[in-house]
Design an enzyme around this catalytic site. Structure first.
Site, PDB file in Angstrom:
ATOM      1  N   LYS A  11      50.244  11.280  66.589  1.00  0.00           N
ATOM      2  CA  LYS A  11      49.378  11.522  67.125  1.00  0.00           C
ATOM      3  C   LYS A  11      48.776  10.751  66.281  1.00  0.00           C
ATOM      4  O   LYS A  11      48.974  10.394  65.455  1.00  0.00           O
ATOM      5  CB  LYS A  11      48.194  12.952  67.428  1.00  0.00           C
ATOM      6  CG  LYS A  11      48.751  13.481  68.600  1.00  0.00           C
ATOM      7  CD  LYS A  11      47.841  14.423  68.225  1.00  0.00           C
ATOM      8  CE  LYS A  11      49.042  15.878  69.764  1.00  0.00           C
ATOM      9  NZ  LYS A  11      47.296  16.886  69.782  1.00  0.00           N
ATOM     10  N   TYR A  51      46.927  14.584  79.562  1.00  0.00           N
ATOM     11  CA  TYR A  51      46.232  15.958  79.765  1.00  0.00           C
ATOM     12  C   TYR A  51      45.213  16.181  80.572  1.00  0.00           C
ATOM     13  O   TYR A  51      44.494  16.924  80.653  1.00  0.00           O
ATOM     14  CB  TYR A  51      44.945  15.459  78.321  1.00  0.00           C
ATOM     15  CG  TYR A  51      45.662  15.803  77.243  1.00  0.00           C
ATOM     16  CD1 TYR A  51      46.491  16.998  76.293  1.00  0.00           C
ATOM     17  CD2 TYR A  51      45.972  14.841  76.285  1.00  0.00           C
ATOM     18  CE1 TYR A  51      46.971  16.817  76.023  1.00  0.00           C
ATOM     19  CE2 TYR A  51      46.040  14.594  74.789  1.00  0.00           C
ATOM     20  CZ  TYR A  51      47.082  15.667  74.731  1.00  0.00           C
ATOM     21  OH  TYR A  51      48.081  15.871  73.782  1.00  0.00           O
ATOM     22  N   PHE A  59      36.264  19.594  75.713  1.00  0.00           N
ATOM     23  CA  PHE A  59      36.563  18.985  74.751  1.00  0.00           C
ATOM     24  C   PHE A  59      37.294  17.437  75.333  1.00  0.00           C
ATOM     25  O   PHE A  59      37.850  16.660  74.329  1.00  0.00           O
ATOM     26  CB  PHE A  59      37.755  19.629  73.943  1.00  0.00           C
ATOM     27  CG  PHE A  59      38.878  20.653  74.089  1.00  0.00           C
ATOM     28  CD1 PHE A  59      40.092  19.804  74.595  1.00  0.00           C
ATOM     29  CD2 PHE A  59      38.513  21.599  74.434  1.00  0.00           C
ATOM     30  CE1 PHE A  59      41.170  19.607  75.159  1.00  0.00           C
ATOM     31  CE2 PHE A  59      39.786  22.522  75.145  1.00  0.00           C
ATOM     32  CZ  PHE A  59      41.263  21.955  75.549  1.00  0.00           C
ATOM     33  N   ARG A 104      51.307  20.768  61.728  1.00  0.00           N
ATOM     34  CA  ARG A 104      50.364  20.489  61.614  1.00  0.00           C
ATOM     35  C   ARG A 104      49.907  21.257  60.270  1.00  0.00           C
ATOM     36  O   ARG A 104      48.261  20.310  59.391  1.00  0.00           O
ATOM     37  CB  ARG A 104      49.466  21.683  63.041  1.00  0.00           C
ATOM     38  CG  ARG A 104      50.302  20.592  63.979  1.00  0.00           C
ATOM     39  CD  ARG A 104      49.370  21.519  65.034  1.00  0.00           C
ATOM     40  NE  ARG A 104      49.637  20.687  66.338  1.00  0.00           N
ATOM     41  CZ  ARG A 104      49.609  20.835  67.292  1.00  0.00           C
ATOM     42  NH1 ARG A 104      50.082  22.156  67.640  1.00  0.00           N
ATOM     43  NH2 ARG A 104      49.582  20.162  68.183  1.00  0.00           N
ATOM     44  N   ASN A 114      45.213  16.213  65.351  1.00  0.00           N
ATOM     45  CA  ASN A 114      46.669  17.899  65.139  1.00  0.00           C
ATOM     46  C   ASN A 114      47.587  17.095  65.118  1.00  0.00           C
ATOM     47  O   ASN A 114      48.330  18.396  65.379  1.00  0.00           O
ATOM     48  CB  ASN A 114      45.925  19.457  65.910  1.00  0.00           C
ATOM     49  CG  ASN A 114      46.467  18.729  67.401  1.00  0.00           C
ATOM     50  OD1 ASN A 114      46.683  17.705  67.667  1.00  0.00           O
ATOM     51  ND2 ASN A 114      46.374  20.471  68.112  1.00  0.00           N
ATOM     52  N   HIS A 117      52.039  16.531  69.154  1.00  0.00           N
ATOM     53  CA  HIS A 117      52.296  16.913  70.582  1.00  0.00           C
ATOM     54  C   HIS A 117      53.411  18.115  70.488  1.00  0.00           C
ATOM     55  O   HIS A 117      54.332  17.227  70.600  1.00  0.00           O
ATOM     56  CB  HIS A 117      51.199  16.492  71.822  1.00  0.00           C
ATOM     57  CG  HIS A 117      52.022  16.896  72.916  1.00  0.00           C
ATOM     58  ND1 HIS A 117      51.518  18.249  74.006  1.00  0.00           N
ATOM     59  CD2 HIS A 117      52.953  16.968  73.723  1.00  0.00           C
ATOM     60  CE1 HIS A 117      51.988  18.436  74.790  1.00  0.00           C
ATOM     61  NE2 HIS A 117      53.060  17.361  74.980  1.00  0.00           N
ATOM     62  N   GLU A 128      56.451  15.233  81.371  1.00  0.00           N
ATOM     63  CA  GLU A 128      56.105  14.800  80.253  1.00  0.00           C
ATOM     64  C   GLU A 128      57.061  14.265  79.942  1.00  0.00           C
ATOM     65  O   GLU A 128      56.922  12.562  80.194  1.00  0.00           O
ATOM     66  CB  GLU A 128      55.664  15.492  79.156  1.00  0.00           C
ATOM     67  CG  GLU A 128      54.463  15.967  79.006  1.00  0.00           C
ATOM     68  CD  GLU A 128      54.511  18.165  78.360  1.00  0.00           C
ATOM     69  OE1 GLU A 128      54.660  16.932  77.212  1.00  0.00           O
ATOM     70  OE2 GLU A 128      53.567  18.273  78.288  1.00  0.00           O
TER      71      GLU A 128
HETATM   72  N1  LIG Z   1      38.833  23.560  71.479  1.00  0.00           N
HETATM   73  C1  LIG Z   1      39.727  22.920  71.652  1.00  0.00           C
HETATM   74  N2  LIG Z   1      38.469  21.599  70.771  1.00  0.00           N
HETATM   75  C2  LIG Z   1      38.189  20.925  70.200  1.00  0.00           C
HETATM   76  N3  LIG Z   1      40.246  20.102  71.022  1.00  0.00           N
HETATM   77  C3  LIG Z   1      40.997  20.706  71.402  1.00  0.00           C
HETATM   78  C4  LIG Z   1      40.746  22.237  71.500  1.00  0.00           C
HETATM   79  N4  LIG Z   1      41.496  23.695  72.502  1.00  0.00           N
HETATM   80  C5  LIG Z   1      42.721  22.345  72.046  1.00  0.00           C
HETATM   81  N5  LIG Z   1      42.151  20.605  72.159  1.00  0.00           N
HETATM   82  C6  LIG Z   1      42.616  19.356  71.357  1.00  0.00           C
HETATM   83  O1  LIG Z   1      44.236  19.727  73.301  1.00  0.00           O
HETATM   84  C7  LIG Z   1      45.197  19.573  73.098  1.00  0.00           C
HETATM   85  C8  LIG Z   1      45.833  19.796  74.275  1.00  0.00           C
HETATM   86  O2  LIG Z   1      45.457  21.371  74.053  1.00  0.00           O
HETATM   87  P1  LIG Z   1      46.645  22.719  74.051  1.00  0.00           P
HETATM   88  O3  LIG Z   1      45.601  23.518  74.318  1.00  0.00           O
HETATM   89  O4  LIG Z   1      47.587  21.693  75.547  1.00  0.00           O
HETATM   90  O5  LIG Z   1      47.572  22.946  72.626  1.00  0.00           O
HETATM   91  P2  LIG Z   1      48.988  22.888  72.538  1.00  0.00           P
HETATM   92  O6  LIG Z   1      49.498  22.671  73.366  1.00  0.00           O
HETATM   93  O7  LIG Z   1      48.755  23.120  71.226  1.00  0.00           O
HETATM   94  O8  LIG Z   1      49.012  21.398  71.668  1.00  0.00           O
HETATM   95  P3  LIG Z   1      49.372  19.629  72.715  1.00  0.00           P
HETATM   96  O9  LIG Z   1      49.197  20.707  74.330  1.00  0.00           O
HETATM   97  O10 LIG Z   1      48.482  18.876  72.356  1.00  0.00           O
HETATM   98  O11 LIG Z   1      50.842  20.068  71.942  1.00  0.00           O
HETATM   99  C9  LIG Z   1      45.603  19.962  71.665  1.00  0.00           C
HETATM  100  O12 LIG Z   1      46.512  19.476  70.959  1.00  0.00           O
HETATM  101  C10 LIG Z   1      44.247  19.804  70.814  1.00  0.00           C
HETATM  102  O13 LIG Z   1      44.272  18.991  70.138  1.00  0.00           O
END
Ligand SMILES: Nc1ncnc2c1ncn2[C@@H]1O[C@H](COP(=O)(O)OP(=O)(O)OP(=O)(O)O)[C@@H](O)[C@H]1O
Length: 141
Positions: A11, A51, A59, A104, A114, A117, A128
């Site tokens: 990212k 997304y 968010f 992370r 973070n 992904h 994806e």
């Molecule tokens: N509560 C939150 N507040 C802010 N951003 C969030 C929150 N939850 C998720 N995100 C953001 O949205 C992304 C996608 O959320 P998801 O729940 O799919 O997490 P993940 O699968 O661990 O991450 P990613 O999909 O990026 O690998 C997260 O990586 C994070 O950057």
């Protein structure tokens, strides 16, 4: 365990920290091969589509804003159990909860920014990978 492919995104925060090499080295040391890769600056449309499952979450706008704030490196990783292996290397979504030694924990500070992904299931991985790589951009398995 079967050989799988998964989508990884480094990212904008990690790209800005010059952590691309360190992160890819972790994948390679763990036995994940990079079989496709490109650096792109995502449009709002491309990031929002990626997304889409989070569209109704509070968010979502911040997430799209962050993902379009700078270039990202999108890769396809291949290896035994690649999907789970990559998720283990990444650590928890919230870096404050990520286990020591995970990407992370080492490269990210906040849940919004973070570092990486990774696809979370075989179905997401397939969707994806084809969202970012056409058939002419990636070797068939
Ligand atoms: N509560 C939150 N507040 C802010 N951003 C969030 C929150 N939850 C998720 N995100 C953001 O949205 C992304 C996608 O959320 P998801 O729940 O799919 O997490 P993940 O699968 O661990 O991450 P990613 O999909 O990026 O690998 C997260 O990586 C994070 O950057």
């Amino acid at each position: 365990m079967a050989t799988e492919r998964t989508l990884s995104i480094i990212k904008p925060d990690a790209v800005a920290k010059n952590a691309i090499g360190d992160i890819i080295a972790r994948f390679e040391k763990a036995g994940l091969n990079v079989v496709a890769a490109k650096m792109v600056h995502l449009s709002e449309e491309k990031a929002g589509g990626f997304y889409a499952e989070h569209k109704e979450r509070p968010f979502f706008n911040d997430l799209v804003g962050f993902m379009t704030s700078g270039p990202v490196v999108v890769q396809v990783l291949e290896g035994e159990g690649a999907i789970a292996k990559n998720r283990d290397l990444m650590g928890a979504t919230n870096p404050k909860e990520a286990a020591p030694g995970t990407i992370r924990a080492d490269f990210a500070e906040t849940i919004d920014a973070n570092a990486v992904h990774g696809s979370d299931s075989p179905e997401s991985a397939e969707r994806e990978i084809s969202y970012f790589f056409g058939n002419d951009e990636i070797c068939p398995r």
